[in-house]
Design a protein around this motif. Structure first.
Motif, PDB file in Angstrom:
ATOM      1  N   LEU A   1       0.841  -1.196   0.000  1.00 30.07           N
ATOM      2  CA  LEU A   1       0.000   0.000   0.000  1.00 30.07           C
ATOM      3  C   LEU A   1       0.878   1.249   0.000  1.00 30.07           C
ATOM      4  O   LEU A   1       1.944   1.255   0.624  1.00 30.07           O
ATOM      5  N   PRO A   2       0.420   2.303  -0.678  1.00 25.80           N
ATOM      6  CA  PRO A   2       1.212   3.538  -0.663  1.00 25.80           C
ATOM      7  C   PRO A   2       1.190   4.165   0.733  1.00 25.80           C
ATOM      8  O   PRO A   2       0.240   3.962   1.494  1.00 25.80           O
TER       9      PRO A   2
ATOM     10  N   SER B   1       0.439   6.984   1.685  1.00 31.15           N
ATOM     11  CA  SER B   1      -0.706   7.869   1.891  1.00 31.15           C
ATOM     12  C   SER B   1      -1.985   7.108   2.246  1.00 31.15           C
ATOM     13  O   SER B   1      -2.949   7.709   2.720  1.00 31.15           O
ATOM     14  N   HIS B   2      -2.008   5.797   2.054  1.00 33.62           N
ATOM     15  CA  HIS B   2      -3.181   4.968   2.357  1.00 33.62           C
ATOM     16  C   HIS B   2      -3.370   4.876   3.868  1.00 33.62           C
ATOM     17  O   HIS B   2      -2.405   4.819   4.621  1.00 33.62           O
ATOM     18  N   ALA B   3      -4.614   4.843   4.330  1.00 37.07           N
ATOM     19  CA  ALA B   3      -4.908   4.771   5.768  1.00 37.07           C
ATOM     20  C   ALA B   3      -4.233   3.585   6.446  1.00 37.07           C
ATOM     21  O   ALA B   3      -3.804   3.674   7.596  1.00 37.07           O
ATOM     22  N   LYS B   4      -4.113   2.467   5.736  1.00 38.49           N
ATOM     23  CA  LYS B   4      -3.477   1.270   6.293  1.00 38.49           C
ATOM     24  C   LYS B   4      -2.038   1.109   5.811  1.00 38.49           C
ATOM     25  O   LYS B   4      -1.434   0.059   5.983  1.00 38.49           O
ATOM     26  N   GLY B   5      -1.492   2.171   5.217  1.00 37.20           N
ATOM     27  CA  GLY B   5      -0.107   2.153   4.763  1.00 37.20           C
ATOM     28  C   GLY B   5       0.876   2.240   5.932  1.00 37.20           C
ATOM     29  O   GLY B   5       0.524   2.623   7.046  1.00 37.20           O
TER      30      GLY B   5
ATOM     31  N   HIS C   1       0.227   1.694  11.268  1.00 42.08           N
ATOM     32  CA  HIS C   1      -0.609   2.122  10.141  1.00 42.08           C
ATOM     33  C   HIS C   1      -0.695   3.639  10.199  1.00 42.08           C
ATOM     34  O   HIS C   1      -0.670   4.236  11.283  1.00 42.08           O
ATOM     35  N   ARG C   2      -0.826   4.270   9.058  1.00 40.01           N
ATOM     36  CA  ARG C   2      -0.951   5.724   9.014  1.00 40.01           C
ATOM     37  C   ARG C   2      -2.146   6.192   9.852  1.00 40.01           C
ATOM     38  O   ARG C   2      -2.030   7.139  10.628  1.00 40.01           O
ATOM     39  N   ASP C   3      -3.302   5.526   9.740  1.00 39.38           N
ATOM     40  CA  ASP C   3      -4.471   5.989  10.492  1.00 39.38           C
ATOM     41  C   ASP C   3      -4.319   5.745  11.998  1.00 39.38           C
ATOM     42  O   ASP C   3      -4.738   6.566  12.801  1.00 39.38           O
TER      43      ASP C   3
END
Length: 77
Positions: free
Chosen positions: A21-22, A24-28, A54-56
């Motif tokens: 995943l990139p 910028s993805h919430a789960k990146g 994870h980003r989020d």
């Protein structure tokens, strides 16, 4: 690179991080500072203060040092 050397598990929720995943993805994948840089700038580059997240999860945690690690952080033994 830290990303390539990690275990790809979010230290906040305990779930797998999909490295395809990139960022910028919430789960990146992202780096999270256990002791937030805003509170401990002296630990910003200390590898012992960095965890995968994870980003989020990282964003929701913010500068909260009393994070609830969620259901996935502990294993049933």
């Amino acid at each position: 690179m830290i990303k390539a050397l990690g275990v790809n598990i979010c230290w906040i929720c305990g779930e797998h991080i999909d490295l395809t995943l990139p960022p910028s993805h919430a789960k990146g994948w992202t780096m999270d500072h256990v002791q937030p840089v805003s509170l401990r700038p002296d630990l910003a580059m200390d590898l012992r203060n960095i965890r995968e997240a994870h980003r989020d999860c990282n964003g929701k945690r913010g500068a909260n040092v009393n994070v609830n690690l969620g259901r996935g952080a502990s294993r049933d033994w």
